[in-house]
Design a protein around this motif. Structure first.
Motif, short mmCIF file in Angstrom:
data_model
loop_
_atom_site.label_atom_id
_atom_site.label_comp_id
_atom_site.label_asym_id
_atom_site.label_seq_id
_atom_site.Cartn_x
_atom_site.Cartn_y
_atom_site.Cartn_z
N LEU A 127 -2.54 -4.04 -9.55
CA LEU A 127 -1.22 -4.64 -9.70
C LEU A 127 -0.26 -4.09 -8.64
O LEU A 127 0.53 -4.85 -8.07
N LYS A 128 -0.35 -2.80 -8.37
CA LYS A 128 0.51 -2.19 -7.34
C LYS A 128 0.20 -2.77 -5.97
O LYS A 128 1.11 -3.07 -5.18
N ALA A 129 -1.10 -2.95 -5.67
CA ALA A 129 -1.49 -3.52 -4.38
C ALA A 129 -0.94 -4.94 -4.23
O ALA A 129 -0.44 -5.32 -3.16
N ALA A 130 -1.02 -5.74 -5.31
CA ALA A 130 -0.52 -7.11 -5.27
C ALA A 130 1.00 -7.12 -5.15
O ALA A 130 1.58 -7.93 -4.41
N PHE A 131 1.66 -6.21 -5.86
CA PHE A 131 3.12 -6.13 -5.80
C PHE A 131 3.58 -5.69 -4.41
O PHE A 131 4.53 -6.25 -3.85
N ASP A 132 2.89 -4.71 -3.83
CA ASP A 132 3.24 -4.23 -2.49
C ASP A 132 3.07 -5.33 -1.44
O ASP A 132 3.89 -5.46 -0.52
N ALA A 133 2.01 -6.13 -1.59
CA ALA A 133 1.78 -7.24 -0.65
C ALA A 133 2.90 -8.28 -0.76
O ALA A 133 3.35 -8.83 0.25
N LEU A 134 3.36 -8.52 -1.99
CA LEU A 134 4.46 -9.46 -2.19
C LEU A 134 5.76 -8.90 -1.61
O LEU A 134 6.52 -9.63 -0.94
N GLN A 135 6.00 -7.61 -1.82
CA GLN A 135 7.19 -6.98 -1.27
C GLN A 135 7.19 -7.03 0.25
O GLN A 135 8.22 -7.22 0.89
N ASP A 136 6.00 -6.87 0.85
CA ASP A 136 5.88 -6.94 2.30
C ASP A 136 6.29 -8.32 2.81
O ASP A 136 6.95 -8.43 3.85
N CYS A 137 5.93 -9.35 2.06
CA CYS A 137 6.35 -10.71 2.44
C CYS A 137 7.87 -10.84 2.39
O CYS A 137 8.48 -11.46 3.26
#
Length: 255
Positions: A127-137
């Motif tokens: 979940l953290k990896a997915a959230f971080d990827a979204l934040q990067d966008c």
């Protein structure tokens, strides 16, 4: 008194149960290739003939596909709730887009609630990896494409469904993944044009949702997820109504 004979269970049936369980829980996903027979037999601690018999049974059930010289794969059809032609129809229907948001409102709130209750450490890491990827966008405002951001958004919600540990919710979300991704892309385009604060609102809502889940606040997670979808519905409805007003004004100008 007559007793039926006890039928001895075959080892291949136990292997079938194990693989079916892995497909149901989402460990094995549609289109995924299984390890080579020798490696898989070693992992299960069984003979290759027993494993091969189990695979044949799963192929007969339509759960696996064997490709000559290419290995064994989880059937692609397990991951597609909607066919491509139907996806295109839904994508180009404004009414169907609203229907999908209503469906997401119910579905994703439940996913968030159960994820907050049941997420394990590996779930939280994904979940953290997915959230971080979204934040990067979100941070690459002028570089990221709508498609990239939409895919990251959909993957974040898929990670929540995985953390819910509810097989029906997970497979429903997975089956709708392409439709969900396209819906998010469409929504992003309409929302960013309608309101300048939309990006900041989405960043805030996703962060709030992420924190509620990883901190185990189930009721908060459900409420935030519900509020997030309601916000999307509100902005898109506002955009739809404005587009109708513009169209009416243009028709009057052309009289």
């Amino acid at each position: 008194m007559v007793f039926d004979q006890v039928r001895q269970r075959r080892l291949s049936d136990d292997i079938v149960d194990r693989l079916e369980g892995m497909i149901l829980e989402g460990t094995l996903t549609s289109g995924q290739r299984l390890p080579a027979e020798r490696a898989l037999a070693e992992q299960f601690g069984v003979s290759r003939p027993s494993l091969r018999e189990a695979i044949q049974k799963l192929v007969a059930k339509g759960l696996l596909v064997s490709r000559q010289g290419g290995g064994n794969f989880v059937a692609e059809s397990l991951g597609s709730t909607f066919s491509d032609p139907l996806l295109q129809l839904l994508e180009h229907s404004a009414e169907a887009q609203r229907d999908l948001l209503e469906f997401r409102h119910t579905l994703e709130a439940s996913c968030a609630y159960y994820a907050a209750q049941r997420a394990t450490d590996p779930d939280r890491a994904r979940l953290k990896a997915a959230f971080d990827a979204l934040q990067d966008c979100y941070t690459r405002v002028d570089e990221v494409t709508r498609a990239e951001e939409g895919a990251a958004d959909a993957r974040f919600h898929l990670a929540i469904a995985e953390a819910s540990h509810n097989a029906v919710l997970l497979h429903t979300i997975r089956g709708l993944f392409d439709l969900l991704k396209r819906n998010v892309v469409t929504n992003i385009g309409g929302m960013y044009q309608q309101r300048t604060e939309t990006r900041d609102m989405l960043i805030s809502q996703h962060r709030e949702l992420y924190l509620a889940i990883v901190e185990g606040r189930a009721e908060d997670a459900r409420e935030v997820s519900s509020r997030h979808i309601l916000y999307v519905q509100e902005v898109l409805e506002e955009a739809h109504e404005e587009a109708q007003r513009v169209a009416r004004a243009e028709r009057r100008s052309g009289r």
